[in-house]
Design a protein around this motif. Sequence first.
Motif, PDB file in Angstrom:
ATOM      1  N   PHE A 113       4.230  -4.109   2.541  1.00 26.56           N
ATOM      2  CA  PHE A 113       5.308  -3.148   2.339  1.00 26.56           C
ATOM      3  C   PHE A 113       5.808  -3.142   0.891  1.00 26.56           C
ATOM      4  O   PHE A 113       6.826  -2.514   0.603  1.00 26.56           O
ATOM      5  CB  PHE A 113       6.474  -3.476   3.279  1.00 26.56           C
ATOM      6  CG  PHE A 113       6.170  -3.247   4.734  1.00 26.56           C
ATOM      7  CD1 PHE A 113       6.553  -2.078   5.365  1.00 26.56           C
ATOM      8  CD2 PHE A 113       5.482  -4.200   5.472  1.00 26.56           C
ATOM      9  CE1 PHE A 113       6.276  -1.867   6.707  1.00 26.56           C
ATOM     10  CE2 PHE A 113       5.196  -3.993   6.820  1.00 26.56           C
ATOM     11  CZ  PHE A 113       5.591  -2.818   7.432  1.00 26.56           C
ATOM     12  N   GLN A 114       5.123  -3.816   0.001  1.00 28.36           N
ATOM     13  CA  GLN A 114       5.610  -3.965  -1.356  1.00 28.36           C
ATOM     14  C   GLN A 114       4.783  -3.187  -2.380  1.00 28.36           C
ATOM     15  O   GLN A 114       3.558  -3.122  -2.299  1.00 28.36           O
ATOM     16  CB  GLN A 114       5.639  -5.447  -1.746  1.00 28.36           C
ATOM     17  CG  GLN A 114       6.666  -6.250  -0.946  1.00 28.36           C
ATOM     18  CD  GLN A 114       6.705  -7.715  -1.341  1.00 28.36           C
ATOM     19  OE1 GLN A 114       6.091  -8.119  -2.308  1.00 28.36           O
ATOM     20  NE2 GLN A 114       7.418  -8.513  -0.560  1.00 28.36           N
ATOM     21  N   LYS A 115       5.480  -2.571  -3.314  1.00 26.94           N
ATOM     22  CA  LYS A 115       4.939  -1.926  -4.510  1.00 26.94           C
ATOM     23  C   LYS A 115       3.711  -1.073  -4.222  1.00 26.94           C
ATOM     24  O   LYS A 115       3.730  -0.204  -3.377  1.00 26.94           O
ATOM     25  CB  LYS A 115       4.670  -2.997  -5.566  1.00 26.94           C
ATOM     26  CG  LYS A 115       5.937  -3.751  -5.966  1.00 26.94           C
ATOM     27  CD  LYS A 115       5.681  -4.822  -7.014  1.00 26.94           C
ATOM     28  CE  LYS A 115       6.965  -5.549  -7.380  1.00 26.94           C
ATOM     29  NZ  LYS A 115       6.719  -6.621  -8.378  1.00 26.94           N
ATOM     30  N   GLU A 116       2.620  -1.326  -4.963  1.00 29.53           N
ATOM     31  CA  GLU A 116       1.454  -0.465  -4.836  1.00 29.53           C
ATOM     32  C   GLU A 116       0.797  -0.570  -3.461  1.00 29.53           C
ATOM     33  O   GLU A 116       0.165   0.377  -2.984  1.00 29.53           O
ATOM     34  CB  GLU A 116       0.423  -0.770  -5.934  1.00 29.53           C
ATOM     35  CG  GLU A 116      -0.177  -2.159  -5.890  1.00 29.53           C
ATOM     36  CD  GLU A 116       0.656  -3.195  -6.633  1.00 29.53           C
ATOM     37  OE1 GLU A 116       0.171  -4.334  -6.782  1.00 29.53           O
ATOM     38  OE2 GLU A 116       1.780  -2.860  -7.065  1.00 29.53           O
ATOM     39  N   ASN A 117       0.946  -1.735  -2.795  1.00 25.94           N
ATOM     40  CA  ASN A 117       0.377  -1.865  -1.448  1.00 25.94           C
ATOM     41  C   ASN A 117       0.955  -0.816  -0.508  1.00 25.94           C
ATOM     42  O   ASN A 117       0.238  -0.238   0.323  1.00 25.94           O
ATOM     43  CB  ASN A 117       0.669  -3.252  -0.868  1.00 25.94           C
ATOM     44  CG  ASN A 117      -0.150  -4.341  -1.520  1.00 25.94           C
ATOM     45  OD1 ASN A 117      -1.161  -4.060  -2.151  1.00 25.94           O
ATOM     46  ND2 ASN A 117       0.281  -5.578  -1.380  1.00 25.94           N
ATOM     47  N   PHE A 118       2.249  -0.572  -0.623  1.00 27.49           N
ATOM     48  CA  PHE A 118       2.920   0.366   0.269  1.00 27.49           C
ATOM     49  C   PHE A 118       2.276   1.750   0.182  1.00 27.49           C
ATOM     50  O   PHE A 118       1.899   2.343   1.199  1.00 27.49           O
ATOM     51  CB  PHE A 118       4.411   0.456  -0.073  1.00 27.49           C
ATOM     52  CG  PHE A 118       5.229   1.171   0.964  1.00 27.49           C
ATOM     53  CD1 PHE A 118       5.983   0.462   1.882  1.00 27.49           C
ATOM     54  CD2 PHE A 118       5.254   2.557   1.025  1.00 27.49           C
ATOM     55  CE1 PHE A 118       6.726   1.117   2.853  1.00 27.49           C
ATOM     56  CE2 PHE A 118       5.995   3.223   1.986  1.00 27.49           C
ATOM     57  CZ  PHE A 118       6.737   2.501   2.902  1.00 27.49           C
ATOM     58  N   GLN A 119       2.128   2.264  -1.016  1.00 27.16           N
ATOM     59  CA  GLN A 119       1.596   3.617  -1.169  1.00 27.16           C
ATOM     60  C   GLN A 119       0.135   3.713  -0.765  1.00 27.16           C
ATOM     61  O   GLN A 119      -0.302   4.704  -0.173  1.00 27.16           O
ATOM     62  CB  GLN A 119       1.797   4.089  -2.607  1.00 27.16           C
ATOM     63  CG  GLN A 119       3.245   4.366  -2.963  1.00 27.16           C
ATOM     64  CD  GLN A 119       3.940   5.275  -1.951  1.00 27.16           C
ATOM     65  OE1 GLN A 119       3.398   6.299  -1.534  1.00 27.16           O
ATOM     66  NE2 GLN A 119       5.141   4.900  -1.536  1.00 27.16           N
ATOM     67  N   LEU A 120      -0.641   2.679  -1.053  1.00 26.45           N
ATOM     68  CA  LEU A 120      -2.047   2.679  -0.635  1.00 26.45           C
ATOM     69  C   LEU A 120      -2.170   2.693   0.887  1.00 26.45           C
ATOM     70  O   LEU A 120      -3.018   3.388   1.451  1.00 26.45           O
ATOM     71  CB  LEU A 120      -2.765   1.453  -1.211  1.00 26.45           C
ATOM     72  CG  LEU A 120      -3.004   1.478  -2.724  1.00 26.45           C
ATOM     73  CD1 LEU A 120      -3.498   0.114  -3.210  1.00 26.45           C
ATOM     74  CD2 LEU A 120      -4.007   2.565  -3.093  1.00 26.45           C
ATOM     75  N   ASN A 121      -1.295   1.954   1.548  1.00 27.60           N
ATOM     76  CA  ASN A 121      -1.339   1.905   3.006  1.00 27.60           C
ATOM     77  C   ASN A 121      -0.822   3.198   3.643  1.00 27.60           C
ATOM     78  O   ASN A 121      -1.284   3.593   4.712  1.00 27.60           O
ATOM     79  CB  ASN A 121      -0.550   0.695   3.513  1.00 27.60           C
ATOM     80  CG  ASN A 121      -1.255  -0.616   3.185  1.00 27.60           C
ATOM     81  OD1 ASN A 121      -2.478  -0.666   3.091  1.00 27.60           O
ATOM     82  ND2 ASN A 121      -0.483  -1.675   3.002  1.00 27.60           N
ATOM     83  N   VAL A 122       0.122   3.853   2.986  1.00 25.52           N
ATOM     84  CA  VAL A 122       0.580   5.157   3.469  1.00 25.52           C
ATOM     85  C   VAL A 122      -0.584   6.141   3.483  1.00 25.52           C
ATOM     86  O   VAL A 122      -0.738   6.945   4.419  1.00 25.52           O
ATOM     87  CB  VAL A 122       1.730   5.699   2.598  1.00 25.52           C
ATOM     88  CG1 VAL A 122       1.971   7.189   2.880  1.00 25.52           C
ATOM     89  CG2 VAL A 122       3.008   4.913   2.862  1.00 25.52           C
ATOM     90  N   GLU A 123      -1.442   6.074   2.483  1.00 18.52           N
ATOM     91  CA  GLU A 123      -2.602   6.973   2.414  1.00 18.52           C
ATOM     92  C   GLU A 123      -3.561   6.721   3.588  1.00 18.52           C
ATOM     93  O   GLU A 123      -4.160   7.652   4.131  1.00 18.52           O
ATOM     94  CB  GLU A 123      -3.325   6.780   1.086  1.00 18.52           C
ATOM     95  CG  GLU A 123      -2.513   7.263  -0.119  1.00 18.52           C
ATOM     96  CD  GLU A 123      -3.186   6.952  -1.446  1.00 18.52           C
ATOM     97  OE1 GLU A 123      -4.382   6.566  -1.430  1.00 18.52           O
ATOM     98  OE2 GLU A 123      -2.516   7.070  -2.483  1.00 18.52           O
ATOM     99  N   ILE A 124      -3.695   5.448   3.980  1.00 20.09           N
ATOM    100  CA  ILE A 124      -4.557   5.126   5.118  1.00 20.09           C
ATOM    101  C   ILE A 124      -3.978   5.699   6.410  1.00 20.09           C
ATOM    102  O   ILE A 124      -4.700   6.245   7.246  1.00 20.09           O
ATOM    103  CB  ILE A 124      -4.740   3.600   5.234  1.00 20.09           C
ATOM    104  CG1 ILE A 124      -5.491   3.077   4.004  1.00 20.09           C
ATOM    105  CG2 ILE A 124      -5.496   3.234   6.509  1.00 20.09           C
ATOM    106  CD1 ILE A 124      -5.527   1.584   3.902  1.00 20.09           C
ATOM    107  N   VAL A 125      -2.664   5.582   6.558  1.00 21.38           N
ATOM    108  CA  VAL A 125      -2.014   6.153   7.737  1.00 21.38           C
ATOM    109  C   VAL A 125      -2.230   7.666   7.777  1.00 21.38           C
ATOM    110  O   VAL A 125      -2.483   8.243   8.837  1.00 21.38           O
ATOM    111  CB  VAL A 125      -0.505   5.823   7.734  1.00 21.38           C
ATOM    112  CG1 VAL A 125       0.200   6.555   8.874  1.00 21.38           C
ATOM    113  CG2 VAL A 125      -0.285   4.323   7.872  1.00 21.38           C
ATOM    114  N   ASN A 126      -2.167   8.295   6.616  1.00 20.02           N
ATOM    115  CA  ASN A 126      -2.395   9.741   6.560  1.00 20.02           C
ATOM    116  C   ASN A 126      -3.805  10.095   7.033  1.00 20.02           C
ATOM    117  O   ASN A 126      -4.019  11.135   7.664  1.00 20.02           O
ATOM    118  CB  ASN A 126      -2.171  10.249   5.138  1.00 20.02           C
ATOM    119  CG  ASN A 126      -0.705  10.185   4.721  1.00 20.02           C
ATOM    120  OD1 ASN A 126       0.189  10.139   5.567  1.00 20.02           O
ATOM    121  ND2 ASN A 126      -0.448  10.183   3.421  1.00 20.02           N
TER     122      ASN A 126
END
Length: 312
Positions: A230-243
């Motif tokens: 849930f932190q920094k760049e990990n958060f946004q990369l994981n949001v893309e996977i959810v998408n």
Amino acid sequence: MKMRSLGNTNIEVSTEGLGLMGMSPGIYGEVDDTESIKIIHRALELGINLFDTADTYGGGHNEELLGRALRGVKRHQAVVATKFTFGPHFQFIGGHPDYVKKAIDQSLQRLGLDYIDLYYQHRMDPNIPIEEIVGAMAELVQAGKVRALGLSEANSQQIRRAYNTHPIAVLQTEYSLWSREIEADILPTTRELGITHIAYSPLSRGFISGKLKTINDLNKDDIRRRLPRFQKENFQLNVEIVNSLAVMARSKNVTIVQLALAWTIANGAVPIPGTKHMNYLEDNVKAVDVILSSDELKILNSVSTTISGTRY
């Protein structure tokens, strides 16, 4: 609601349960006991009968909450699972036989029950042989205070040693599309021994829900802010996977949540997603009717190789 047995016992549980941890303060932000009790009652109406709590959640609040919710409910309608080891507010790890016997009485009092259906060792105590701990737990079965025994986050060797002391009905671990470490060694062991697998955080602490877009979607006191995924760049990369998961979900006319929970069920586990929202509960329970093809399972399995950040 489809049902299944817990291990080799005669205890029947719903294919999906309800995790209650988030209904207590200090976990995922604000809580509302009145609404939480309504959710528990609605879960019963929907056919969910497995309710997962622990003595440490909210310093005992979680067990008391479940106890209040079950007043007036026929005892056989609910399969109550609770845990010991940490004590109130995760203060310590305790597996001494004397502590086990003390902890069960305190849990029974908070729950307002005469017995607990499923009693877990929440975490392994490195200072006490597991045979001694499970031996003490077995005495609780003989005394009629517990119906079946479970372990949480145990390794393969610990599971076997525990099982040789007394039959273990359930192993609970974190398990989701994003947390599959147990598949190499632990799951083969549980399947060999006929132990039911209960999956907590089947939505990777809500990340796979698709509801989180930025870190600011989490309350400031939310414990997830301290977790690597849930932190920094990990958060946004994981949001893309959810998408990307949303694409398959739309093609099947289901939600991302239902897709992820259906994957967990297809892999033999009983997921216990938690929620503080009635509409999420009703969304979650529909996952039991979602069927995944072998090709869809292969695609979903590939997702876990691209997750950014560790669990802790």
